[in-house]
Design an enzyme around this catalytic site. Structure first.
Site, mmCIF file in Angstrom:
data_model
loop_
_atom_site.group_PDB
_atom_site.id
_atom_site.type_symbol
_atom_site.label_atom_id
_atom_site.label_comp_id
_atom_site.label_asym_id
_atom_site.label_seq_id
_atom_site.Cartn_x
_atom_site.Cartn_y
_atom_site.Cartn_z
ATOM 1 C CE LYS A 162 -2.593 2.353 3.424
ATOM 2 N NZ LYS A 162 -2.662 4.323 2.745
ATOM 3 C CD GLU A 237 14.055 1.325 8.648
ATOM 4 O OE1 GLU A 237 15.326 1.851 8.940
ATOM 5 O OE2 GLU A 237 14.512 0.250 8.777
ATOM 6 C CB CYS A 276 12.805 9.604 7.948
ATOM 7 S SG CYS A 276 14.010 9.054 6.614
ATOM 8 C CD GLU A 379 9.702 13.076 11.608
ATOM 9 O OE1 GLU A 379 8.629 12.342 11.871
ATOM 10 O OE2 GLU A 379 10.851 12.641 10.580
HETATM 11 P P1 NAP Z 1 2.533 8.163 8.181
HETATM 12 O O1 NAP Z 1 1.264 8.823 8.853
HETATM 13 O O2 NAP Z 1 3.058 7.023 9.236
HETATM 14 O O3 NAP Z 1 1.657 6.444 7.138
HETATM 15 C C1 NAP Z 1 2.697 5.855 6.518
HETATM 16 C C2 NAP Z 1 1.890 4.655 5.697
HETATM 17 O O4 NAP Z 1 1.544 4.430 6.220
HETATM 18 C C3 NAP Z 1 1.154 5.481 4.888
HETATM 19 O O5 NAP Z 1 0.345 5.334 3.610
HETATM 20 C C4 NAP Z 1 -0.107 5.428 5.629
HETATM 21 O O6 NAP Z 1 -1.477 5.640 4.956
HETATM 22 C C5 NAP Z 1 0.055 4.143 6.507
HETATM 23 N N1 NAP Z 1 -0.858 3.904 8.180
HETATM 24 C C6 NAP Z 1 -1.119 5.022 8.275
HETATM 25 N N2 NAP Z 1 -1.635 4.165 9.523
HETATM 26 C C7 NAP Z 1 -1.867 2.879 9.769
HETATM 27 C C8 NAP Z 1 -1.791 2.458 10.231
HETATM 28 N N3 NAP Z 1 -2.707 2.637 11.522
HETATM 29 N N4 NAP Z 1 -2.007 1.303 9.781
HETATM 30 C C9 NAP Z 1 -1.176 0.852 8.138
HETATM 31 N N5 NAP Z 1 -0.975 1.684 8.479
HETATM 32 C C10 NAP Z 1 -0.754 2.561 8.324
HETATM 33 O O7 NAP Z 1 3.525 8.786 7.827
HETATM 34 P P2 NAP Z 1 3.805 9.809 6.511
HETATM 35 O O8 NAP Z 1 3.017 11.000 6.802
HETATM 36 O O9 NAP Z 1 3.148 8.990 5.466
HETATM 37 O O10 NAP Z 1 4.917 9.793 6.394
HETATM 38 C C11 NAP Z 1 5.705 10.878 7.468
HETATM 39 C C12 NAP Z 1 6.592 10.135 8.475
HETATM 40 O O11 NAP Z 1 7.423 8.496 6.860
HETATM 41 C C13 NAP Z 1 7.455 11.165 8.572
HETATM 42 O O12 NAP Z 1 7.284 10.607 10.326
HETATM 43 C C14 NAP Z 1 8.750 10.632 9.118
HETATM 44 O O13 NAP Z 1 10.063 10.840 9.580
HETATM 45 C C15 NAP Z 1 8.675 9.111 8.356
HETATM 46 N N6 NAP Z 1 9.720 8.513 7.689
HETATM 47 C C16 NAP Z 1 10.912 7.600 7.897
HETATM 48 C C17 NAP Z 1 11.490 6.549 7.001
HETATM 49 C C18 NAP Z 1 12.195 6.173 7.624
HETATM 50 O O14 NAP Z 1 13.155 5.489 6.819
HETATM 51 N N7 NAP Z 1 12.850 5.734 8.992
HETATM 52 C C19 NAP Z 1 11.439 7.002 5.757
HETATM 53 C C20 NAP Z 1 10.139 8.598 4.958
HETATM 54 C C21 NAP Z 1 9.688 8.562 5.891
HETATM 55 P P3 NAP Z 1 -1.865 7.029 4.758
HETATM 56 O O15 NAP Z 1 -1.033 8.126 4.755
HETATM 57 O O16 NAP Z 1 -3.369 6.568 3.200
HETATM 58 O O17 NAP Z 1 -2.718 6.928 5.946
#
Ligand code: NAP
Length: 475
Positions: A162, A237, A276, A379
């Site tokens: 997804k 991650e 990130c 963050e």
């Molecule tokens: P997010 O809200 O956690 O969402 C990430 C993915 O997970 C999206 O596809 C989201 O779907 C899905 N998701 C959200 N809640 C979920 C749940 N309860 N169960 C299963 N899937 C779920 O993060 P984001 O706002 O897209 O991305 C930003 C974050 O990612 C930042 O905190 C950043 O630091 C982190 N990040 C970390 C890395 C690393 O390698 N450590 C790399 C890149 C980004 P929807 O968006 O469709 O709701």
């Protein structure tokens, strides 16, 4: 390709214009059940494909991503708001490189054997897990989506994947590419929808045996809570609040100072600060603090054009969505309440023409905040950095480690002894010395503390996506 069983769709918005540019399926647990059924049917055959066959298919996918670079890059820019040149230079080439890397890696993936003199010989089988779930965020959409999918497929698994609902189009285009490359039906099932419904349906499905997740620490915590009682393999991650540490000796050489400044501009604001690994806390040795501040602010003023992501000279594009734009503006309001001194930026920008309604924020630098305040702890994930000064190496380590996160850190110094001592003492999974975001796909990638669990990259990813089985032969 099939539509959502509920018949419901979600609007897809271009953040640079605020226009609705399409609709994506709002899938639910029934759609996930269909995807899992398809994966179950495909798995017995896919797991037995030869390594050469898997190599050939994944390598063809890499070629086709390269051939479709312009279309994919435009999709990424329209969904995410990032400059088109950046999507062409970084996101799409890296997506191709992910497939090429794991296509070849699987050909060289070997297992250990242990000879217990006169007693036994043990060898380890590394077998595919079965059906695995891959969930990725919106900041580097195809780059991170393929970073998970490629090793999972290479290792012989079937995948339910997804992308973020906010940036779905490159994943949709990838599905077409995979079909064209000859990936059998049911091996990769890309499902669109929200995290709360579609994501959780993947995570909780009993036949999905491992979850590889990249996203926020908040969602990671929720997922860990859901899968822990089910004993699924889990790779997380998560977020970061990374220190970028600048020692005074860098100022001794003009070239080194210039290189540090240029890289710091990138590590602060590339991709609108929505990486990130961005160094959002800049820590500067006290004796060069004022010099750094003057030069950094000047370079931002001279070079960091915020504008239409389609324009060649735009360095910083749109924030990914209205929700995230409002979150960043709220963080800026908190920084002001905390008595942060805004050195530049601090506000939304209204552009003219095509992007008049888009979500743009000025590159922002803040000083006068201590390590414990919300601005230096939470963050923000936007074009916002803070400056703090330190006197000694020990103080730099204490400031850098004063965070719940531990993803990455950069160190700038010409003193190699100091750089190595710092690297050993910093609580972060990835350390860059005199550089930032220089990646070798063979290296372990991931964070400590609240930045995640496990490592991706190289053999680590292939180990994650396989089960180790020891076979003992009595001598
Ligand atoms: P997010 O809200 O956690 O969402 C990430 C993915 O997970 C999206 O596809 C989201 O779907 C899905 N998701 C959200 N809640 C979920 C749940 N309860 N169960 C299963 N899937 C779920 O993060 P984001 O706002 O897209 O991305 C930003 C974050 O990612 C930042 O905190 C950043 O630091 C982190 N990040 C970390 C890395 C690393 O390698 N450590 C790399 C890149 C980004 P929807 O968006 O469709 O709701």
């Amino acid at each position: 390709m099939i539509g959502p069983l509920s018949g419901k769709f979600i609007d897809n918005v271009n953040p640079a214009t605020a226009e609705i540019v399409g609709q994506i399926p709002d899938s639910n647990e029934k759609d996930i059940a269909v995807a899992v059924h398809a994966a179950e049917k495909a798995f017995p055959k896919w797991r037995l494909t030869s390594l050469e066959e898997r190599f050939a298919i994944l390598n063809r996918i890499a070629n086709l991503i390269e051939e479709n670079l312009d279309t994919l890059a435009l999709a990424e820019t329209n969904d995410n708001g990032k400059p088109l040149w950046l999507a062409k230079k970084v996101d799409i080439p890296r997506a191709a490189a992910n497939f090429r890397f794991f296509a070849t890696a699987i050909m060289h993936f070997a297992t250990a054997s242990h000879h217990n003199e006169g007693v036994s010989v043990n060898y380890t089988l590394r077998q595919p897990i079965g059906i695995v779930g891959c969930i990725s965020p919106w900041n580097l959409p195809l780059y991170l989506f393929t970073w998970k999918i490629a090793p999972a497929l290479a290792a012989g698994n079937c995948v339910i994947a997804k992308p973020s609902e906010v940036t779905p189009v490159s994943a949709f285009l990838l599905a077409r590419i995979c079909k064209e490359a000859g990936l059998p039906n049911g091996v990769l099932n890309i499902v669109h929808g929200t995290g709360a419904v579609t994501g959780e349906a993947i995570v909780t499905h009993p036949k999905v045996k491992a979850i590889s997740f990249t996203g926020s620490t908040r969602a990671g915590e929720r997922i860990a809570g859901l899968v822990a009682p089910k004993f699924k393999k889990l790779s997380l991650e998560l977020g970061g609040k990374n220190p970028n540490i600048i020692f005074a000796d860098v100022a001794n050489a003009k070239d080194a100072w210039e290189k540090m400044l240029r890289t710091t501009i990138r590590s602060s604001f590339e991709n609108q600060g929505e990486i990130c690994l961005c160094g959002s806390r800049i820590l500067i040795e006290e004796t060069v603090y004022e010099k750094f501040k003057t030069d950094f602010l000047q370079m931002i003023k001279d070079e960091l054009t915020v504008g239409d992501p389609l324009e060649e000279n735009t360095k910083q594009g749109a924030i990914v969505s209205k929700v995230h734009y409002e979150k960043i503006l709220n963080c800026l309001a908190i920084a002001k309440q905390e008595d942060g001194k805004i050195l530049c930026g601090g506000n939304a920008i209204q552009l003219e023409g095509r992007c008049a309604n888009g979500f743009f924020i000025e590159p922002t630098v803040i000083e006068n905040l201590g390590p414990d305040c919300t601005t230096n702890q939470e963050e923000i994930f936007g074009p916002v950095v803070t400056l703090q000064s330190f006197k000694t190496e020990e103080a730099a380590i204490a400031l850098a480690n004063a965070s719940q996160y531990g993803l990455a850190a950069s160190i700038w110094t010409n003193d190699i002894g100091k750089a190595n001592r710092m690297a050993a003492n910093l609580e972060a999974g990835i350390i860059w010395i005199n550089c930032w975001l220089v990646r070798d796909l063979r290296t372990p990638f991931g964070g400590m503390k609240n930045s995640g669990v496990g490592r991706e990259g190289g053999w680590e990813a292939l180990r994650f996506f396989t089960e180790a089985k020891n076979v003992c032969i009595k001598l």
